[in-house]
Design a protein around this motif. Sequence first.
Motif, PDB file in Angstrom:
ATOM      1  N   LYS A 154      45.699  30.973 -34.726  1.00 49.38           N
ATOM      2  CA  LYS A 154      46.470  31.039 -35.955  1.00 49.38           C
ATOM      3  C   LYS A 154      46.609  29.706 -36.679  1.00 49.38           C
ATOM      4  N   ASP A 155      46.205  28.625 -36.036  1.00 54.22           N
ATOM      5  CA  ASP A 155      46.365  27.282 -36.599  1.00 54.22           C
ATOM      6  C   ASP A 155      47.838  26.960 -36.878  1.00 54.22           C
ATOM      7  N   TRP A 156      48.717  27.442 -35.981  1.00 52.95           N
ATOM      8  CA  TRP A 156      50.141  27.167 -36.117  1.00 52.95           C
ATOM      9  C   TRP A 156      50.469  25.772 -35.606  1.00 52.95           C
ATOM     10  N   LYS A 157      51.432  25.158 -36.202  1.00 52.27           N
ATOM     11  CA  LYS A 157      51.970  23.889 -35.717  1.00 52.27           C
ATOM     12  C   LYS A 157      52.797  24.177 -34.462  1.00 52.27           C
ATOM     13  N   PRO A 158      52.899  23.209 -33.531  1.00 48.05           N
ATOM     14  CA  PRO A 158      53.686  23.425 -32.312  1.00 48.05           C
ATOM     15  C   PRO A 158      55.122  23.886 -32.587  1.00 48.05           C
ATOM     16  N   ALA A 159      55.753  23.327 -33.605  1.00 45.89           N
ATOM     17  CA  ALA A 159      57.142  23.707 -33.913  1.00 45.89           C
ATOM     18  C   ALA A 159      57.257  25.178 -34.301  1.00 45.89           C
ATOM     19  N   THR A 160      56.237  25.690 -34.989  1.00 40.07           N
ATOM     20  CA  THR A 160      56.236  27.102 -35.388  1.00 40.07           C
ATOM     21  C   THR A 160      56.219  27.991 -34.148  1.00 40.07           C
ATOM     22  N   THR A 161      55.319  27.695 -33.224  1.00 36.27           N
ATOM     23  CA  THR A 161      55.216  28.483 -31.996  1.00 36.27           C
ATOM     24  C   THR A 161      56.507  28.385 -31.192  1.00 36.27           C
ATOM     25  N   LYS A 162      57.074  27.174 -31.103  1.00 41.34           N
ATOM     26  CA  LYS A 162      58.332  27.000 -30.353  1.00 41.34           C
ATOM     27  C   LYS A 162      59.468  27.812 -30.969  1.00 41.34           C
ATOM     28  N   THR A 163      59.474  27.939 -32.287  1.00 45.28           N
ATOM     29  CA  THR A 163      60.479  28.766 -32.962  1.00 45.28           C
ATOM     30  C   THR A 163      60.369  30.216 -32.501  1.00 45.28           C
ATOM     31  N   PHE A 164      59.144  30.749 -32.459  1.00 44.29           N
ATOM     32  CA  PHE A 164      58.941  32.133 -32.040  1.00 44.29           C
ATOM     33  C   PHE A 164      59.288  32.314 -30.564  1.00 44.29           C
ATOM     34  N   ILE A 165      58.957  31.345 -29.734  1.00 41.89           N
ATOM     35  CA  ILE A 165      59.320  31.409 -28.316  1.00 41.89           C
ATOM     36  C   ILE A 165      60.845  31.467 -28.193  1.00 41.89           C
ATOM     37  N   GLY A 166      61.533  30.616 -28.927  1.00 45.46           N
ATOM     38  CA  GLY A 166      62.998  30.589 -28.900  1.00 45.46           C
ATOM     39  C   GLY A 166      63.609  31.913 -29.309  1.00 45.46           C
ATOM     40  N   ARG A 167      63.043  32.536 -30.325  1.00 43.40           N
ATOM     41  CA  ARG A 167      63.547  33.839 -30.782  1.00 43.40           C
ATOM     42  C   ARG A 167      63.376  34.902 -29.693  1.00 43.40           C
ATOM     43  N   LEU A 168      62.233  34.867 -29.026  1.00 38.93           N
ATOM     44  CA  LEU A 168      61.963  35.852 -27.969  1.00 38.93           C
ATOM     45  C   LEU A 168      62.874  35.642 -26.765  1.00 38.93           C
ATOM     46  N   VAL A 169      63.193  34.387 -26.456  1.00 37.27           N
ATOM     47  CA  VAL A 169      64.142  34.090 -25.382  1.00 37.27           C
ATOM     48  C   VAL A 169      65.518  34.628 -25.768  1.00 37.27           C
ATOM     49  N   LYS A 170      65.914  34.381 -27.010  1.00 39.79           N
ATOM     50  CA  LYS A 170      67.225  34.818 -27.511  1.00 39.79           C
ATOM     51  C   LYS A 170      67.339  36.348 -27.482  1.00 39.79           C
ATOM     52  N   LYS A 171      66.254  37.034 -27.781  1.00 43.98           N
ATOM     53  CA  LYS A 171      66.245  38.497 -27.772  1.00 43.98           C
ATOM     54  C   LYS A 171      66.203  39.057 -26.347  1.00 43.98           C
ATOM     55  N   GLY A 172      65.985  38.192 -25.357  1.00 45.87           N
ATOM     56  CA  GLY A 172      65.922  38.653 -23.977  1.00 45.87           C
ATOM     57  C   GLY A 172      64.565  39.196 -23.577  1.00 45.87           C
ATOM     58  N   ILE A 173      63.551  38.935 -24.373  1.00 47.97           N
ATOM     59  CA  ILE A 173      62.204  39.438 -24.085  1.00 47.97           C
ATOM     60  C   ILE A 173      61.435  38.451 -23.201  1.00 47.97           C
ATOM     61  N   LEU A 174      61.751  37.173 -23.316  1.00 48.82           N
ATOM     62  CA  LEU A 174      61.139  36.151 -22.469  1.00 48.82           C
ATOM     63  C   LEU A 174      62.168  35.583 -21.499  1.00 48.82           C
ATOM     64  N   HIS A 175      61.752  35.443 -20.235  1.00 47.38           N
ATOM     65  CA  HIS A 175      62.538  34.722 -19.228  1.00 47.38           C
ATOM     66  C   HIS A 175      62.121  33.262 -19.287  1.00 47.38           C
ATOM     67  N   THR A 176      63.050  32.378 -18.990  1.00 48.92           N
ATOM     68  CA  THR A 176      62.753  30.955 -18.923  1.00 48.92           C
ATOM     69  C   THR A 176      63.149  30.445 -17.552  1.00 48.92           C
ATOM     70  N   GLU A 177      62.267  29.660 -16.933  1.00 49.24           N
ATOM     71  CA  GLU A 177      62.638  28.972 -15.701  1.00 49.24           C
ATOM     72  C   GLU A 177      62.145  27.541 -15.771  1.00 49.24           C
ATOM     73  N   GLU A 178      62.966  26.659 -15.270  1.00 48.81           N
ATOM     74  CA  GLU A 178      62.633  25.239 -15.311  1.00 48.81           C
ATOM     75  C   GLU A 178      61.786  24.894 -14.100  1.00 48.81           C
ATOM     76  N   GLU A 179      60.704  24.191 -14.353  1.00 46.45           N
ATOM     77  CA  GLU A 179      59.856  23.706 -13.267  1.00 46.45           C
ATOM     78  C   GLU A 179      59.577  22.234 -13.538  1.00 46.45           C
ATOM     79  N   GLY A 180      60.330  21.372 -12.856  1.00 47.13           N
ATOM     80  CA  GLY A 180      60.214  19.940 -13.130  1.00 47.13           C
ATOM     81  C   GLY A 180      60.707  19.645 -14.527  1.00 47.13           C
ATOM     82  N   ARG A 181      59.833  19.008 -15.318  1.00 46.77           N
ATOM     83  CA  ARG A 181      60.209  18.648 -16.687  1.00 46.77           C
ATOM     84  C   ARG A 181      59.755  19.669 -17.723  1.00 46.77           C
ATOM     85  N   LYS A 182      59.175  20.778 -17.266  1.00 43.88           N
ATOM     86  CA  LYS A 182      58.737  21.776 -18.243  1.00 43.88           C
ATOM     87  C   LYS A 182      59.354  23.140 -17.946  1.00 43.88           C
ATOM     88  N   PHE A 183      59.286  23.984 -18.949  1.00 48.32           N
ATOM     89  CA  PHE A 183      59.790  25.345 -18.819  1.00 48.32           C
ATOM     90  C   PHE A 183      58.615  26.302 -18.663  1.00 48.32           C
TER      91      PHE A 183
END
Length: 150
Positions: free
Chosen positions: A39-68
């Motif tokens: 899609k030629d999206w900027k990283p911030a654009t993709t992170k916005t969509f990831i954040g929305r999916l986490v907020k909606k409860g569709i994505l789980h997040t787990e911390e592994e070291g310094r990354k999610f």
Amino acid sequence: MVNEMESKISAAEWEVMRVVWAQDKVTSKEIIDVLQQKKDWKPATTKTFIGRLVKKGILHTEEEGRKFLYSSAVNESDFINSTLDETFEHICNKDVGNAIVNLLSNATLSFKDIDKIEKVIEMKKKEAVEEIPCNCVPGQCRCNNCSSGH
């Protein structure tokens, strides 16, 4: 089963989910890399969509070291079926058959897919009815059963 809130995702969020479903567990960088190619999206654009999916409860997040790491909270097949079911709930029962015919007409299918479809059609023939009753309130569709004058 997928709840109503979860089934409401944008086309862009679908793109993110396809990456997550394909990878099982994935970092935001991996999602960003795939979607930058497609899609030629900027990283911030993709992170916005990831954040929305986490907020909606569709994505789980787990911390592994310094990354999610992100993983899906919903099964891909269940999610797709729920989305299709919801679509069919929004149309007249009499139009469902035509919608399925259009889906089949526009789909690229393998011989294996066609064999499965033929088996389902044979089973469906045993429970077929002469005419599907309209499930709409008057004025909501063009059926003869409705008093909309169409």
